[in-house]
Enzyme design. Sequence first.
Site, short mmCIF file in Angstrom:
data_model
loop_
_atom_site.label_atom_id
_atom_site.label_comp_id
_atom_site.label_asym_id
_atom_site.label_seq_id
_atom_site.Cartn_x
_atom_site.Cartn_y
_atom_site.Cartn_z
N LYS A 138 0.80 -1.20 -0.12
CA LYS A 138 0.02 0.08 -0.01
C LYS A 138 0.73 1.32 -0.06
O LYS A 138 1.98 1.22 0.19
CB LYS A 138 -0.97 -0.05 1.39
CG LYS A 138 -0.19 -0.04 2.59
CD LYS A 138 0.33 1.40 3.21
CE LYS A 138 1.03 1.24 4.54
NZ LYS A 138 1.59 2.48 4.85
N GLY B 41 4.42 -4.10 3.71
CA GLY B 41 4.55 -5.47 3.42
C GLY B 41 4.40 -6.76 4.35
O GLY B 41 3.73 -7.65 4.20
N SER C 70 2.82 -6.17 7.07
CA SER C 70 1.29 -6.29 7.22
C SER C 70 0.52 -6.83 6.50
O SER C 70 -0.58 -7.57 6.84
CB SER C 70 0.61 -5.07 7.50
OG SER C 70 1.51 -4.15 8.73
N SER C 71 0.78 -6.76 5.08
CA SER C 71 -0.06 -7.40 4.02
C SER C 71 0.25 -9.00 4.20
O SER C 71 -0.81 -9.66 4.17
CB SER C 71 0.33 -7.04 2.95
OG SER C 71 -0.49 -7.52 1.78
N ASP D 207 -1.79 -1.76 10.48
CA ASP D 207 -1.95 -1.79 9.11
C ASP D 207 -2.93 -3.09 8.68
O ASP D 207 -3.33 -2.81 7.76
CB ASP D 207 -0.84 -1.59 8.32
CG ASP D 207 -0.13 0.05 8.26
OD1 ASP D 207 -0.96 0.67 8.94
OD2 ASP D 207 0.91 0.02 7.91
#
Length: 287
Positions: free
Chosen positions: A11, A100, A102-103, A135
Amino acid sequence: MPSISVHAYAKINLGLFITGKRDDGYHNLETIFAPVSWHDTLCFSPADAISMRCTNADLPTDGSNLCIRAARSLQEYAGVGDGVSIELDKQVPFGAGLGGGSSDAATVLRVLNGFWNINATVEDLHPLAVKLGADVPYFLEMEGLAYAGGIGDELTDLHAGLPWHVVTVFPAEHISTAWAYGNFHRRFGQSRPDIRTIAADLSGIGDTGRLELFENDFQSAVFEQFPKVRRVHTDLLEAGAVFASLSGSGSAVYGLFETAMDARRAIERQRASYPTNLTPPGFSMRQ
């Protein structure tokens, strides 16, 4: 069950205003999250225990890794005894402000929820996501543009995507979140634009006139300490970006371009020096 491979997208932040410090030590903020096509790939395979491998040797794969923590938290929540083998092809730079990790954690929650036949709702998984990182709920629950308040976990889906080509550049500086929060220029109590309304309007008409309202409160401190990051920001504007900004606490910088040609030219200027990504207009994480 056969193995499953899934992309975990990064993001950027369109504006980031730090609005105050809470009693628990966290900071309240306002931001707009927008997905970009830069992604990691996670492969999940059946196993007797939870384990992980990663293509980036600099990242730990023990219990401190967010993927392992996410798997264990879901296992404990559901009371399941199943394991999983996770292989992470790490492409999104870490310490970049791109979310990254968190994703990746959100992807683990979402995939294992089905992989282990837990079938919890997103609302059920939200508390687990918040504990893993501020996040993480965005990546778990949203697809495109979203307004975030609180510590970043109070989300409003704007049901839209950015109407511009997004060039994202990582200037090879790893900036810790702790450093960023310890050095940003505080302006608590100052008036702020209504970024939720403005972002919803911009996504529909592509109006560039109000993009300058999306300031990032980390940006000036990061630019002072890390001149390479400032240089990339300047380069993107000189390449024709209608707007450029730090993402999160950095060090990634992105530029918004009205034409694919300008965006590709900007990428060509940067990719010899730094990792880059080009995201098309209207990108969604569930495409």
